[in-house]
Design a protein around this motif. Structure first.
Motif, PDB file in Angstrom:
ATOM      1  N   PHE A   4     -60.161  -8.025 109.420  1.00 45.38           N
ATOM      2  CA  PHE A   4     -59.407  -8.391 110.610  1.00 45.38           C
ATOM      3  C   PHE A   4     -58.336  -9.421 110.272  1.00 45.38           C
ATOM      4  CE2 PHE A   4     -58.752 -11.172 114.291  1.00 45.38           C
ATOM      5  CZ  PHE A   4     -58.247 -10.235 115.179  1.00 45.38           C
ATOM      6  N   GLY A   5     -58.670 -10.385 109.446  1.00 49.23           N
ATOM      7  CA  GLY A   5     -57.702 -11.399 109.031  1.00 49.23           C
ATOM      8  C   GLY A   5     -56.553 -10.798 108.242  1.00 49.23           C
ATOM      9  N   ALA A   7     -55.515  -7.675 108.483  1.00 48.50           N
ATOM     10  CA  ALA A   7     -54.728  -6.867 109.415  1.00 48.50           C
ATOM     11  C   ALA A   7     -53.838  -7.762 110.274  1.00 48.50           C
ATOM     12  CB  ALA A   7     -55.652  -6.034 110.294  1.00 48.50           C
ATOM     13  N   LEU A   8     -54.357  -8.885 110.696  1.00 53.68           N
ATOM     14  CA  LEU A   8     -53.576  -9.821 111.485  1.00 53.68           C
ATOM     15  C   LEU A   8     -52.404 -10.384 110.675  1.00 53.68           C
ATOM     16  CD1 LEU A   8     -53.380 -11.271 114.205  1.00 53.68           C
ATOM     17  CD2 LEU A   8     -54.809 -13.064 113.250  1.00 53.68           C
ATOM     18  N   ALA A   9     -52.661 -10.747 109.430  1.00 57.15           N
ATOM     19  CA  ALA A   9     -51.606 -11.261 108.556  1.00 57.15           C
ATOM     20  C   ALA A   9     -50.543 -10.192 108.301  1.00 57.15           C
ATOM     21  CB  ALA A   9     -52.200 -11.752 107.244  1.00 57.15           C
ATOM     22  N   ALA A  10     -50.957  -8.956 108.106  1.00 57.18           N
ATOM     23  CA  ALA A  10     -50.010  -7.865 107.873  1.00 57.18           C
ATOM     24  C   ALA A  10     -49.154  -7.622 109.116  1.00 57.18           C
ATOM     25  CB  ALA A  10     -50.749  -6.591 107.486  1.00 57.18           C
ATOM     26  N   ALA A  11     -49.752  -7.700 110.302  1.00 58.99           N
ATOM     27  CA  ALA A  11     -48.996  -7.507 111.538  1.00 58.99           C
ATOM     28  C   ALA A  11     -47.960  -8.606 111.720  1.00 58.99           C
ATOM     29  CB  ALA A  11     -49.953  -7.465 112.727  1.00 58.99           C
TER      30      ALA A  11
END
Length: 55
Positions: A4-5, A7-11
């Motif tokens: 999740f972290g 994915a959040l950083a990539a977004a």
């Protein structure tokens, strides 16, 4: 939680990159975008300044 972290950083990185690209390369004013001899971008041709009721 690690996925999740990531994915959040990539977004966030993608959003910032898209913002930089869109504002820097594709951001133009209306005068630049519609700069053609047949287009009239003056105050006289706006709806607010036309007299639709006649004289």
């Amino acid at each position: 939680m690690k996925a999740f972290g990531m994915a959040l950083a990539a977004a966030v990185v993608l959003a910032i990159g898209a913002s930089v690209i869109l504002e820097g390369t594709l951001g133009r004013t209306a005068d630049e975008t519609y700069a053609a001899p047949s287009v009239r971008l003056s105050e006289d041709n706006t709806v607010q300044h036309r007299n639709f009721m006649g004289h």
